[in-house]
Design a protein around this motif. Structure first.
Motif, PDB file in Angstrom:
ATOM      1  N   LEU A 153       0.888  -1.322  -0.086  1.00 52.10           N
ATOM      2  CA  LEU A 153       0.041   0.046  -0.044  1.00 52.10           C
ATOM      3  C   LEU A 153       0.807   1.326  -0.190  1.00 52.10           C
ATOM      4  O   LEU A 153       1.800   1.020   0.530  1.00 52.10           O
ATOM      5  CB  LEU A 153      -0.911   0.147   1.361  1.00 52.10           C
ATOM      6  CG  LEU A 153      -1.893  -1.310   1.410  1.00 52.10           C
ATOM      7  CD1 LEU A 153      -2.551  -1.085   2.781  1.00 52.10           C
ATOM      8  CD2 LEU A 153      -2.734  -1.165   0.240  1.00 52.10           C
ATOM      9  N   ALA A 154       0.137   2.301  -0.623  1.00 50.60           N
ATOM     10  CA  ALA A 154       1.037   3.625  -0.644  1.00 50.60           C
ATOM     11  C   ALA A 154      -0.043   4.737  -0.568  1.00 50.60           C
ATOM     12  O   ALA A 154      -1.367   4.398  -0.921  1.00 50.60           O
ATOM     13  CB  ALA A 154       1.740   3.757  -1.786  1.00 50.60           C
ATOM     14  N   THR A 155       0.360   5.903  -0.071  1.00 49.80           N
ATOM     15  CA  THR A 155      -0.632   7.149  -0.161  1.00 49.80           C
ATOM     16  C   THR A 155       0.086   8.126  -0.951  1.00 49.80           C
ATOM     17  O   THR A 155       1.161   8.139  -1.123  1.00 49.80           O
ATOM     18  CB  THR A 155      -0.996   7.492   1.336  1.00 49.80           C
ATOM     19  OG1 THR A 155       0.342   7.745   1.761  1.00 49.80           O
ATOM     20  CG2 THR A 155      -1.467   6.606   1.951  1.00 49.80           C
ATOM     21  N   VAL A 156      -0.878   8.875  -1.443  1.00 52.25           N
ATOM     22  CA  VAL A 156      -0.252  10.147  -2.107  1.00 52.25           C
ATOM     23  C   VAL A 156      -1.195  11.299  -1.781  1.00 52.25           C
ATOM     24  O   VAL A 156      -2.513  11.314  -1.578  1.00 52.25           O
ATOM     25  CB  VAL A 156      -0.321   9.903  -3.815  1.00 52.25           C
ATOM     26  CG1 VAL A 156      -1.867   9.714  -4.137  1.00 52.25           C
ATOM     27  CG2 VAL A 156       0.253  10.994  -4.449  1.00 52.25           C
ATOM     28  N   VAL A 194       4.350   5.004 -11.355  1.00 58.64           N
ATOM     29  CA  VAL A 194       4.860   4.881 -10.142  1.00 58.64           C
ATOM     30  C   VAL A 194       4.374   3.518  -9.234  1.00 58.64           C
ATOM     31  O   VAL A 194       5.074   2.816  -8.777  1.00 58.64           O
ATOM     32  CB  VAL A 194       4.428   6.223  -9.141  1.00 58.64           C
ATOM     33  CG1 VAL A 194       4.833   5.999  -7.608  1.00 58.64           C
ATOM     34  CG2 VAL A 194       5.223   7.411  -9.917  1.00 58.64           C
ATOM     35  N   ALA A 195       3.174   3.299  -9.636  1.00 63.02           N
ATOM     36  CA  ALA A 195       2.319   2.173  -8.906  1.00 63.02           C
ATOM     37  C   ALA A 195       3.218   0.963  -9.344  1.00 63.02           C
ATOM     38  O   ALA A 195       3.672   0.024  -8.586  1.00 63.02           O
ATOM     39  CB  ALA A 195       0.914   2.110  -8.867  1.00 63.02           C
ATOM     40  N   ILE A 229      -2.836   2.590  -4.189  1.00 68.57           N
ATOM     41  CA  ILE A 229      -2.452   3.991  -3.692  1.00 68.57           C
ATOM     42  C   ILE A 229      -3.611   4.632  -3.301  1.00 68.57           C
ATOM     43  O   ILE A 229      -4.555   5.085  -4.157  1.00 68.57           O
ATOM     44  CB  ILE A 229      -1.632   4.741  -4.676  1.00 68.57           C
ATOM     45  CG1 ILE A 229      -0.258   3.760  -5.195  1.00 68.57           C
ATOM     46  CG2 ILE A 229      -1.179   6.233  -4.267  1.00 68.57           C
ATOM     47  CD1 ILE A 229       0.642   4.700  -6.164  1.00 68.57           C
ATOM     48  N   MET A 230      -3.574   5.229  -2.056  1.00 61.92           N
ATOM     49  CA  MET A 230      -4.941   5.933  -1.826  1.00 61.92           C
ATOM     50  C   MET A 230      -4.602   7.351  -1.354  1.00 61.92           C
ATOM     51  O   MET A 230      -3.597   7.806  -1.308  1.00 61.92           O
ATOM     52  CB  MET A 230      -5.383   5.313  -0.283  1.00 61.92           C
ATOM     53  CG  MET A 230      -5.734   3.796  -0.670  1.00 61.92           C
ATOM     54  SD  MET A 230      -5.797   2.771   1.083  1.00 61.92           S
ATOM     55  CE  MET A 230      -7.343   3.565   1.386  1.00 61.92           C
ATOM     56  N   ALA A 288       6.136  12.063  -3.505  1.00 61.92           N
ATOM     57  CA  ALA A 288       7.544  12.464  -4.042  1.00 61.92           C
ATOM     58  C   ALA A 288       7.782  11.631  -5.074  1.00 61.92           C
ATOM     59  O   ALA A 288       8.163  12.373  -6.202  1.00 61.92           O
ATOM     60  CB  ALA A 288       8.748  12.200  -2.763  1.00 61.92           C
ATOM     61  N   ALA A 289       7.471  10.390  -5.486  1.00 62.13           N
ATOM     62  CA  ALA A 289       7.680   9.823  -6.588  1.00 62.13           C
ATOM     63  C   ALA A 289       6.819  10.214  -7.707  1.00 62.13           C
ATOM     64  O   ALA A 289       7.356  10.468  -8.690  1.00 62.13           O
ATOM     65  CB  ALA A 289       7.667   8.197  -6.451  1.00 62.13           C
TER      66      ALA A 289
END
Length: 167
Positions: free
Chosen positions: A25-28, A131-132, A140-141, A158-159
């Protein structure tokens, strides 16, 4: 029977936790990225200029209508009933024109926003997708979402900004 229920609950928890750990998981910060994009800044400026021009045009027409209303109100006792009726009809027509101008301005603004922000949204979505895939993120949430209750995944902001070439 009670032991079986407890055992089932423990198994479900273990499976859930292991499935959650398996997903990356990642956030943006979508608004942060959008607001940093030069295209968005230019689109915002263009739309504000457009909106200001439309509002000035409508205000000019409304001010002219107010002046006419004041003039007609002051002169009404000195005019005939037919003249006053004609003036009333003229003022109603002017009010309708102003309402039509406001409706048209709203529609024109929406169309301008769609045209201006469509390519920006596509560019952002493409960058997030790239990026994902590059980082193996399954999800990505939006970090600012009200629905987001818990966040411990990596932050992809940042990415995504780097992919877009912005700081």
């Amino acid at each position: 029977m009670k032991k079986l229920s407890v055992l089932f609950a423990v198994v479900v928890m273990v499976v859930s936790v292991s499935m959650a750990k398996a997903q990356k998981l990642a956030t943006v910060d979508l608004m942060g990225v959008l607001n940093a994009m030069p295209e968005k800044k230019k689109a915002d400026t263009d739309i504000k200029t457009f909106l200001d021009a439309k509002q000035a045009e409508i205000k000019k027409k409304a001010d002219a209508g107010q002046a006419k209303l004041k003039q007609y109100t002051e002169e009404a006792p000195k005019k005939t009933a037919d003249e006053n009726k004609a003036r009333e009809t003229e003022l109603q027509k002017l009010q309708e024109e102003i309402a039509q101008m406001q409706d048209k301005a709203q529609k024109d603004l929406q169309a301008k926003q769609d045209v201006a922000f469509g390519p920006i949204e596509k560019k952002l979505n493409d960058a997030i997708e790239k990026v994902a895939k590059a980082n193996g993120y399954e999800f990505i949430m939006d970090a600012n979402s009200a629905a987001l209750v818990y966040k411990s995944g990596a932050d992809a902001t940042a990415a995504v900004k780097k992919e877009l070439g912005i700081n």
